[in-house]
Design a protein around this motif. Structure first.
Motif, mmCIF file in Angstrom:
data_model
loop_
_atom_site.group_PDB
_atom_site.id
_atom_site.type_symbol
_atom_site.label_atom_id
_atom_site.label_comp_id
_atom_site.label_asym_id
_atom_site.label_seq_id
_atom_site.Cartn_x
_atom_site.Cartn_y
_atom_site.Cartn_z
ATOM 1 N N TRP A 41 15.478 29.488 14.787
ATOM 2 C CA TRP A 41 16.541 28.618 15.286
ATOM 3 C C TRP A 41 16.702 28.874 16.770
ATOM 4 N N GLY A 42 17.209 27.911 17.466
ATOM 5 C CA GLY A 42 17.471 28.120 18.880
ATOM 6 C C GLY A 42 18.101 26.899 19.503
ATOM 7 N N SER A 57 17.902 21.171 20.566
ATOM 8 C CA SER A 57 16.630 21.179 21.277
ATOM 9 C C SER A 57 16.498 22.474 22.074
ATOM 10 N N TRP A 58 15.284 22.948 22.176
ATOM 11 C CA TRP A 58 14.976 24.111 22.994
ATOM 12 C C TRP A 58 13.545 23.943 23.479
ATOM 13 N N HIS A 59 13.224 24.590 24.604
ATOM 14 C CA HIS A 59 11.954 24.311 25.243
ATOM 15 C C HIS A 59 11.060 25.511 25.481
ATOM 16 N N THR A 60 11.623 26.694 25.580
ATOM 17 C CA THR A 60 10.821 27.875 25.893
ATOM 18 C C THR A 60 11.121 28.993 24.910
ATOM 19 N N TYR A 61 10.190 29.947 24.827
ATOM 20 C CA TYR A 61 10.364 31.069 23.901
ATOM 21 C C TYR A 61 11.661 31.821 24.192
ATOM 22 N N GLY A 67 21.786 29.698 26.408
ATOM 23 C CA GLY A 67 20.956 29.381 25.258
ATOM 24 C C GLY A 67 20.775 30.591 24.356
ATOM 25 N N PHE A 68 20.154 30.377 23.206
ATOM 26 C CA PHE A 68 19.978 31.449 22.221
ATOM 27 C C PHE A 68 18.734 31.183 21.392
ATOM 28 N N ARG A 69 18.201 32.249 20.790
ATOM 29 C CA ARG A 69 17.069 32.151 19.878
ATOM 30 C C ARG A 69 17.295 33.120 18.719
ATOM 31 N N PHE A 70 16.842 32.707 17.544
ATOM 32 C CA PHE A 70 16.867 33.557 16.352
ATOM 33 C C PHE A 70 15.459 33.517 15.784
ATOM 34 N N VAL A 172 18.398 36.489 20.434
ATOM 35 C CA VAL A 172 18.233 36.594 21.881
ATOM 36 C C VAL A 172 19.154 35.596 22.568
ATOM 37 N N VAL A 173 19.865 36.071 23.595
ATOM 38 C CA VAL A 173 20.802 35.244 24.343
ATOM 39 C C VAL A 173 20.402 35.255 25.811
ATOM 40 N N GLY A 174 20.339 34.070 26.444
ATOM 41 C CA GLY A 174 20.012 33.979 27.861
ATOM 42 C C GLY A 174 21.098 34.618 28.708
#
Length: 183
Positions: A41-42, A57-61, A67-70, A172-174
Motif C-alpha cells: 500500500w502507499g 496513487s504513488w510513483h516511487t519506491y 507520503g507513505f509506503r507499507f 515508511v513515511v516521507g
C-alpha cells in the motif's frame, strides 16, 4: 510468497465495508537475486477519510514528504545475495529494477554495495530469520523475529547472516532530510 492484503473502506453512506481481499505477488528484481519486495500500500499525499478503499496513487519506491509506503522485504541468505546470475545484461537488469522498484537505485551508494540513505522514517519489524543492520560507521545490530527498528534517515545496509531468507514488514513515511536530495 504472495501476501494476503485485506482492504477496508466506506460505502456511499459512510458505512465500513471490505473493499478487497487478494494476494499480492512480490516484485523480484534481476539485480537482487533472492530478494523480494512486496509493495502492499502507499500514497504520495496525506490520506483523507471516509474513502472508497482504493489504493492512492504513488510513483516511487520511497515516498515524498507527506507520503507513505507499507511493504514487506525478503532478504536472501548472505551466500545467495553474493551470487550473481552467470550472464546478466546490465542495462536490462537496471531497467527491470527501475520498473519494479521505481527510484530505489538512485538512493544506493554505488561505491559501497547495499549502503543507502533515504529521506524517510522507516518502521521495521523482523518477521522471520535473522538480519544485521549496519550503519555507516560500521556499527551493527543483529535482529531476530519480533525485533523492531525505527530508522531515522540514517545511512545503512541490511545483511542476512543466516541460511534461510529473512522477512521484514516495513512502514515508511516521507520526511525532510538536509543531506538527501531528490532528482
Amino acid at each position: 510468497m504472495d501476501v494476503r492484503r485485506v482492504v477496508t473502506g466506506h460505502d456511499a453512506s459512510g458505512k465500513s465495508v471490505f473493499v478487497s481481499d487478494e494476494k499480492v505477488a512480490p516484485r523480484v528484481p534481476v539485480l537482487l537475486p533472492g530478494s523480494e519486495f512486496t509493495l502492499l500500500w502507499g500514497g504520495d499525499t496525506t490520506p483523507q477519510f471516509p474513502d472508497d478503499g482504493s489504493m492512492p496513487s504513488w510513483h516511487t519506491y520511497f515516498p515524498p514528504i507527506g507520503g507513505f509506503r507499507f511493504s514487506m522485504f525478503t532478504l536472501p541468505p548472505g551466500a545467495a545475495a553474493a551470487s550473481e546470475p552467470e550472464e546478466i545484461d546490465a542495462e536490462a537488469a537496471l531497467a527491470d529494477a527501475e520498473e519494479k522498484l521505481p527510484g530505489l537505485l538512485a538512493y544506493m551508494d554505488p561505491s559501497d554495495a547495499g549502503m543507502h540513505t533515504t529521506d524517510t522514517i522507516d518502521f521495521e519489524v523482523v518477521l522471520e530469520g535473522t538480519v544485521i543492520l549496519e550503519l555507516d560507521d560500521g556499527a551493527e545490530v543483529t535482529l531476530h523475529p519480533g525485533d523492531t527498528v525505527v530508522q531515522n534517515g540514517t545511512r545503512h545496509r541490511w545483511r542476512n547472516p543466516g541460511d534461510v531468507p529473512a522477512r521484514l514488514a516495513l512502514f515508511v513515511v516521507g520526511a525532510e532530510h538536509a543531506n538527501v536530495t531528490r532528482d
